[in-house]
Scaffold this active site. Structure first.
Site, mmCIF file in Angstrom:
data_model
loop_
_atom_site.group_PDB
_atom_site.id
_atom_site.type_symbol
_atom_site.label_atom_id
_atom_site.label_comp_id
_atom_site.label_asym_id
_atom_site.label_seq_id
_atom_site.Cartn_x
_atom_site.Cartn_y
_atom_site.Cartn_z
ATOM 1 N N HIS A 297 2.894 1.751 -7.753
ATOM 2 C CA HIS A 297 3.817 0.632 -7.359
ATOM 3 C C HIS A 297 5.045 1.341 -6.899
ATOM 4 O O HIS A 297 5.757 1.445 -5.574
ATOM 5 C CB HIS A 297 3.476 -0.286 -8.122
ATOM 6 N N HIS A 336 1.847 -0.572 4.550
ATOM 7 C CA HIS A 336 2.232 -1.474 2.831
ATOM 8 C C HIS A 336 1.301 -2.387 3.034
ATOM 9 O O HIS A 336 0.491 -2.702 4.155
ATOM 10 C CB HIS A 336 3.700 -1.813 3.996
ATOM 11 N N ASP A 392 10.439 2.243 1.201
ATOM 12 C CA ASP A 392 10.385 4.036 0.577
ATOM 13 C C ASP A 392 10.721 4.674 1.292
ATOM 14 O O ASP A 392 11.271 5.897 0.781
ATOM 15 C CB ASP A 392 9.546 3.912 -0.666
HETATM 16 N N1 ACO Z 1 0.183 7.979 6.186
HETATM 17 C C1 ACO Z 1 -1.339 7.771 6.953
HETATM 18 N N2 ACO Z 1 -2.558 7.536 6.592
HETATM 19 C C2 ACO Z 1 -2.735 5.802 6.122
HETATM 20 C C3 ACO Z 1 -1.194 5.193 5.578
HETATM 21 C C4 ACO Z 1 -0.459 6.932 5.834
HETATM 22 N N3 ACO Z 1 0.326 6.756 5.036
HETATM 23 N N4 ACO Z 1 -1.480 4.044 5.067
HETATM 24 C C5 ACO Z 1 -2.269 3.498 5.295
HETATM 25 N N5 ACO Z 1 -3.203 4.979 6.460
HETATM 26 C C6 ACO Z 1 -4.531 4.909 7.224
HETATM 27 C C7 ACO Z 1 -6.016 4.645 5.850
HETATM 28 O O1 ACO Z 1 -5.798 5.986 5.994
HETATM 29 C C8 ACO Z 1 -6.206 3.990 6.894
HETATM 30 O O2 ACO Z 1 -7.220 4.718 7.938
HETATM 31 P P1 ACO Z 1 -8.586 4.295 7.994
HETATM 32 O O3 ACO Z 1 -8.511 2.761 8.823
HETATM 33 O O4 ACO Z 1 -8.115 4.832 9.459
HETATM 34 O O5 ACO Z 1 -9.713 4.888 7.258
HETATM 35 C C9 ACO Z 1 -5.751 2.822 7.516
HETATM 36 O O6 ACO Z 1 -4.670 3.395 8.050
HETATM 37 C C10 ACO Z 1 -5.246 1.647 6.345
HETATM 38 O O7 ACO Z 1 -5.078 1.978 5.728
HETATM 39 P P2 ACO Z 1 -5.116 1.066 4.500
HETATM 40 O O8 ACO Z 1 -5.440 2.159 3.329
HETATM 41 O O9 ACO Z 1 -6.663 0.451 4.277
HETATM 42 O O10 ACO Z 1 -3.776 0.837 4.047
HETATM 43 P P3 ACO Z 1 -4.247 -0.710 2.443
HETATM 44 O O11 ACO Z 1 -3.413 -2.068 2.866
HETATM 45 O O12 ACO Z 1 -4.954 -0.796 1.654
HETATM 46 O O13 ACO Z 1 -2.485 0.671 1.709
HETATM 47 C C11 ACO Z 1 -0.413 1.553 1.100
HETATM 48 C C12 ACO Z 1 -1.119 0.654 2.161
HETATM 49 C C13 ACO Z 1 -1.150 1.651 0.115
HETATM 50 C C14 ACO Z 1 0.775 1.357 0.708
HETATM 51 C C15 ACO Z 1 -0.785 2.521 1.932
HETATM 52 O O14 ACO Z 1 -0.532 2.352 3.377
HETATM 53 C C16 ACO Z 1 -0.289 3.718 1.543
HETATM 54 O O15 ACO Z 1 -0.958 4.490 1.079
HETATM 55 N N6 ACO Z 1 1.148 4.315 2.308
HETATM 56 C C17 ACO Z 1 2.453 5.289 1.770
HETATM 57 C C18 ACO Z 1 1.985 4.894 0.394
HETATM 58 C C19 ACO Z 1 4.187 4.008 0.367
HETATM 59 O O16 ACO Z 1 4.576 4.187 0.658
HETATM 60 N N7 ACO Z 1 3.783 3.284 -0.422
HETATM 61 C C20 ACO Z 1 4.870 1.999 -1.008
HETATM 62 C C21 ACO Z 1 4.476 0.794 -0.397
HETATM 63 S S1 ACO Z 1 5.490 -0.327 -0.245
HETATM 64 C C22 ACO Z 1 6.379 -0.700 -1.751
HETATM 65 O O17 ACO Z 1 5.352 -0.313 -2.648
HETATM 66 C C23 ACO Z 1 7.516 -0.707 -2.166
#
Ligand code: ACO
Length: 504
Positions: A297, A336, A392
């Site tokens: 988070h 996101h 972020d």
């Molecule tokens: N880097 C690489 N691949 C990614 C990333 C990333 N940052 N984010 C998502 N993906 C990929 C996943 O592996 C998935 O691939 P697949 O379909 O081939 O398996 C696809 O994109 C969809 O991703 P999900 O995990 O289903 O997306 P979800 O909505 O569950 O997760 C999250 C969102 C947690 C923010 C994710 O994008 C992530 O981990 N990002 C990096 C951490 C981050 O920046 N967090 C801050 C969020 S903003 C905030 O809280 C203020």
């Protein structure tokens, strides 16, 4: 409920047939949502082989692990359209607010629902700044933390601690309807707690910073803005006529405004879950702060910096991108749960970063960040998955350039988010029909009823998740002293010395 299934096409209802019983139900659709409790009427006799714990006679349950599609309340505060990249506070686009408003004015808007007039804002600002001072005894509390305590652990504890000072504003002592009555006196107590929490959030955060730096605490100054006062409390070291840099003060104010609310994320939900028992708001906000502390988070801004440091220079970006695509690495600051095109806040943060770098000089990681951003935005892997920079990606670089330590970044998220948490808390306390305690259901899949077995007749159940281990068997020989070394306290490693086992 219970209308025949032949509702005309276009009517605002859902027709459901329970194939266990053959019964049909019509469920009203209100605001494009159906009520989960309507499904409770769909009961069925227990089928042969059905577990009694499934309670089929008591009605159908609705399961939604992680709240992926469950609306837990009606809200008038924040609207997000993740597909279109839209964020509005009380109807106002975030871009307009970031350009025209200030964090405190936006706080008023989020909490009370409309933009304040000049005089309304003056009263609000005065009250908040007036309530930024905390009791001198709190200094001892801050000094009781270890030198390496995480500032979020300090802030979370300090919020809960400070709640103990306001017995006149505690529903446990004054009556459970203290905040829900909605009369003049009740609203006044509520306002006072709002002023105190917003006012003291910066003071507590600055104290968490200063105690770790070995600095004396600073009384909140007068005559400065909310973020100006915060920077003063962080950085003042006895200089004559010290005032924070106005560009940095403004940049922080914009970042605070952008972080003020984001509807029902994990921490806001935690605040509401906690508040639903009618506990005092300091305790509820402390719970929200604990939720924000988690790396999924509030910690992503910090992770971005660690990632950029590990990449080192722009030339290493292609190899990093390849590692992400092979799922060996994660591109922190991208993607996101809600925004599937772009996070509207990220554009504003990017612009703010340029303003800050004019004062602080460019961060050495900026070139790498830009190369990474450009490479990801062009790459099919990220385009296909709709992964764009979130708030972020750039904010960590600003905080770093402004000299905040990495582990303080989540605090810079928590302080402005106090506003959003309070807006949700106030809305819940005053909602039509009163507050209902939040008590979700579960699907019980554990053992069915069984009888107690005397100890001598038991057969050992073993397995990594089934039995607790002696902690000293985790790679250590028993019968020797394991003493935590000063340098390794954060990584929880232990140093061996002869004798017995010692832990803190
Ligand atoms: N880097 C690489 N691949 C990614 C990333 C990333 N940052 N984010 C998502 N993906 C990929 C996943 O592996 C998935 O691939 P697949 O379909 O081939 O398996 C696809 O994109 C969809 O991703 P999900 O995990 O289903 O997306 P979800 O909505 O569950 O997760 C999250 C969102 C947690 C923010 C994710 O994008 C992530 O981990 N990002 C990096 C951490 C981050 O920046 N967090 C801050 C969020 S903003 C905030 O809280 C203020």
């Amino acid at each position: 409920m219970g209308k025949p299934l032949d509702a005309p096409l276009g009517s605002n209802s859902l027709s459901v047939r329970d194939n266990r019983t053959g019964k049909s139900y019509s469920i009203p659709i209100v605001d494009n949502s159906i009520s989960a409790t309507d499904f409770k009427a769909m009961s069925a006799p227990r089928a042969p082989g059905e577990r009694e714990e499934n309670e089929t006679e008591k009605g159908l349950r609705v399961s939604d692990k992680g709240f992926l599609n469950t609306a837990v309340l009606r809200s008038e505060i924040t609207f997000i359209d993740g597909d279109a990249g839209v964020l509005r506070y009380r109807g106002y686009p975030i871009e307009q607010l970031a350009l025209e408003s200030s964090h405190l004015e936006t706080a008023y808007l989020l909490i009370y629902g409309s933009l304040p007039t000049k005089s309304q804002f003056q009263v609000f600002q005065d009250e908040i700044m007036h309530h930024s001072v905390i009791h001198a005894d709190a200094e001892q509390f801050f000094r009781s933390f270890r030198y390496d305590a995480h500032p979020m652990a300090i802030l979370t504890s300090a919020l809960a601690y400070l709640g103990s000072y306001y017995s006149q504003a505690n529903p446990s002592l004054q009556g459970q309807n203290l905040f829900t009555k909605g009369d003049k006196a009740s609203l006044a107590v509520m306002d006072k707690q709002i002023y105190r929490l917003i006012g003291k959030a910066t003071t507590l955060a600055a104290m968490a910073y200063r105690v770790r730096q070995g600095r004396e605490f600073v009384t909140p100054p007068t005559g400065l803005s909310y973020t100006g006062s915060f920077l003063y409390q962080m950085d003042y070291l006895g200089q004559e006529n010290y005032v924070p840099n106005p560009v940095l003060e403004k940049a922080l104010d914009v970042l605070f405004l952008l972080h003020a609310d984001h509807e029902l994320n994990a921490s806001a939900t935690t605040v509401l879950q906690t508040s639903s028992s009618l506990v005092d708001p300091f305790s509820a906000i402390a719970a929200g702060c604990a939720s924000l502390y988690g790396p999924l988070h509030g910690g992503a801004n910090e992770a971005v910096i660690r990632m950029l440091i590990s990449i080192g220079k722009p030339e290493n970006v292609p190899a990093f991108i390849e590692a992400v695509k092979k799922r060996e690495k994660v591109l922190s600051g991208f993607g996101h749960r809600v925004y599937k095109t772009s996070d509207p806040r990220s554009f504003i943060v990017r612009k703010t970063a340029d303003e800050v770098f004019k004062i602080t000089g460019k961060d050495e990681l900026l070139e790498t960040a830009m190369a990474l951003h450009d490479a990801a935005m062009k790459d099919e892997y990220f385009i296909k998955r709709k992964l764009a920079p979130n708030v972020d990606f750039w904010s960590g670089l600003i905080y770093r350039a402004m000299g905040f330590p990495n582990d303080f970044f989540p605090v810079l998220f928590a302080v402005p988010r106090v506003v959003g948490w309070l807006a949700h808390w106030r809305q819940m306390m005053l909602q039509t029909g009163g507050v209902k305690i939040w008590r979700p259901r579960q699907i019980y899949v554990g053992e069915t009823k069984r009888d107690y077995v005397p100890v001598d007749e038991r057969i050992a159940v073993v397995g990594p998740k089934k039995t607790p281990r002696r902690w000293n068997t985790l790679g250590f020989q028993s019968g020797r002293i394991l003493r935590r070394s000063r340098a390794s306290t954060q990584s929880c490693e232990f140093r061996r010395v002869a004798g017995a086992i010692v832990s803190r």
